[in-house]
Design an enzyme around this catalytic site. Structure first.
Site, PDB file in Angstrom:
ATOM      1  N   ASN A  16       1.006  -1.591   0.121  1.00 27.54           N
ATOM      2  CA  ASN A  16      -0.090   0.513  -0.196  1.00 27.54           C
ATOM      3  C   ASN A  16       0.410   1.069   0.205  1.00 27.54           C
ATOM      4  O   ASN A  16       0.176   2.203  -0.187  1.00 27.54           O
ATOM      5  CB  ASN A  16      -1.362   0.067   1.260  1.00 27.54           C
ATOM      6  CG  ASN A  16      -2.381  -1.282   1.207  1.00 27.54           C
ATOM      7  OD1 ASN A  16      -2.908  -0.692   0.176  1.00 27.54           O
ATOM      8  ND2 ASN A  16      -2.423  -2.260   1.478  1.00 27.54           N
ATOM      9  N   HIS A 111      -8.241  -1.412   6.155  1.00 31.96           N
ATOM     10  CA  HIS A 111      -8.327  -2.457   6.591  1.00 31.96           C
ATOM     11  C   HIS A 111      -9.114  -3.388   5.697  1.00 31.96           C
ATOM     12  O   HIS A 111      -9.841  -3.240   4.949  1.00 31.96           O
ATOM     13  CB  HIS A 111      -8.872  -2.641   7.343  1.00 31.96           C
ATOM     14  CG  HIS A 111      -9.422  -3.513   8.253  1.00 31.96           C
ATOM     15  ND1 HIS A 111      -8.643  -4.229   9.188  1.00 31.96           N
ATOM     16  CD2 HIS A 111     -11.089  -4.801   8.720  1.00 31.96           C
ATOM     17  CE1 HIS A 111      -9.094  -5.341  10.073  1.00 31.96           C
ATOM     18  NE2 HIS A 111     -10.875  -5.375   9.467  1.00 31.96           N
TER      19      HIS A 111
HETATM   20  C1  GAR Z   1      -2.844  -4.886   3.690  1.00 38.21           C
HETATM   21  O1  GAR Z   1      -3.809  -6.310   3.593  1.00 38.21           O
HETATM   22  C2  GAR Z   1      -3.891  -4.241   5.210  1.00 38.21           C
HETATM   23  O2  GAR Z   1      -5.359  -4.513   4.709  1.00 38.21           O
HETATM   24  C3  GAR Z   1      -3.997  -4.944   6.345  1.00 38.21           C
HETATM   25  O3  GAR Z   1      -2.223  -5.504   5.456  1.00 38.21           O
HETATM   26  C4  GAR Z   1      -1.577  -5.675   4.493  1.00 38.21           C
HETATM   27  C5  GAR Z   1      -0.600  -4.821   4.673  1.00 38.21           C
HETATM   28  O4  GAR Z   1       0.333  -5.083   3.258  1.00 38.21           O
HETATM   29  N1  GAR Z   1      -3.787  -4.243   7.054  1.00 38.21           N
HETATM   30  C6  GAR Z   1      -4.876  -5.102   8.485  1.00 38.21           C
HETATM   31  O5  GAR Z   1      -4.748  -6.120   8.306  1.00 38.21           O
HETATM   32  C7  GAR Z   1      -4.749  -3.922   9.199  1.00 38.21           C
HETATM   33  N2  GAR Z   1      -5.826  -4.458  10.397  1.00 38.21           N
HETATM   34  P1  GAR Z   1       0.355  -4.094   3.205  1.00 38.21           P
HETATM   35  O6  GAR Z   1       2.378  -3.883   3.979  1.00 38.21           O
HETATM   36  O7  GAR Z   1       1.416  -5.255   1.166  1.00 38.21           O
HETATM   37  O8  GAR Z   1      -0.246  -2.885   2.241  1.00 38.21           O
END
Ligand code: GAR
Length: 202
Positions: A16, A111
């Site tokens: 992200n 989320h």
């Molecule tokens: C993402 O899917 C985000 O929505 C989730 O962790 C992942 C991080 O991915 N966040 C949560 O679950 C927060 N409760 P990334 O490091 O590739 O952005």
């Protein structure tokens, strides 16, 4: 309008963070990522930040340090750099009250579920186990509790019969990158107005 100074908090891969940085580099978002903060020195996203000459700071939490003291140190680092906005992007620590108050309505989180369904950890697994036919992702403002703050944007994706947790997570992640960047753009353009729990786009 001056560019907003952004700090991104990550604990892992940082996809992200990359998606948002990509939009900033294209000129779509009126902000600049000044700092990436992680609680995990091995977070893959830190490598990407360093490759892009973005300052990184790792704050490991020791057992004898309270959450409030831990976040006080982070607040000092943010203030020293005049940070305007915080983006939680896969940051797996719950923020303490002091940082939420210091940056009231200026912290966003992504989320991987349609809140208020499936808050907390393993949201995609929770959705599969519950048997919902649609899940998705939510960008919300961070308040003092976990995944409860006012909702900025959401997008739904279908849950298919042969989905595994990984397949569903990937389908959701693709949409996360899009709505998170969109929400950050709105916040940087001062286009969000918050009344109670409701967030309106001006
Ligand atoms: C993402 O899917 C985000 O929505 C989730 O962790 C992942 C991080 O991915 N966040 C949560 O679950 C927060 N409760 P990334 O490091 O590739 O952005």
């Amino acid at each position: 309008m001056s560019k907003k100074k952004i700090a991104v908090f990550i604990s892992g891969r940082g996809s992200n963070f990359k998606a948002i940085l990509n939009e900033i580099n294209k000129g779509t978002i009126n902000g600049s990522i000044e700092l990436v903060i992680s609680d995990n020195p091995d977070a893959k996203g830190l490598l990407y930040a360093r490759d892009n000459d973005i300052e990184c700071a790792v704050f490991k939490k020791s057992k004898d340090c309270s959450r409030s003291d831990y976040f006080d140190k982070i607040i000092s680092t943010l203030r020293a750099r005049d940070i305007d906005l915080i983006l939680l992007a896969g940051f797996m620590k719950v923020l303490s009250g002091n940082i939420v108050r210091a940056y009231r309505n200026r912290v966003l989180n992504i989320h991987p579920a349609l809140l208020p369904s499936f808050p907390g950890e393993q949201a995609q697994k929770q959705a599969l186990e519950y048997g919902v036919k649609f899940s998705g992702c939510t960008v919300h403002i961070v308040d003092e509790s976990v995944d409860t703050g006012p909702i900025v944007l959401q997008e739904a994706v279908p849950v298919l019969d042969d989905d595994t947790e990984e397949i569903l997570s990937d389908r959701i992640l693709e949409r996360e990158h899009i709505i998170y960047s969109r929400a950050v753009k709105l916040l940087c353009d001062d286009k969000l107005s918050i009344t109670g729990r409701r967030v309106f786009i001006k």
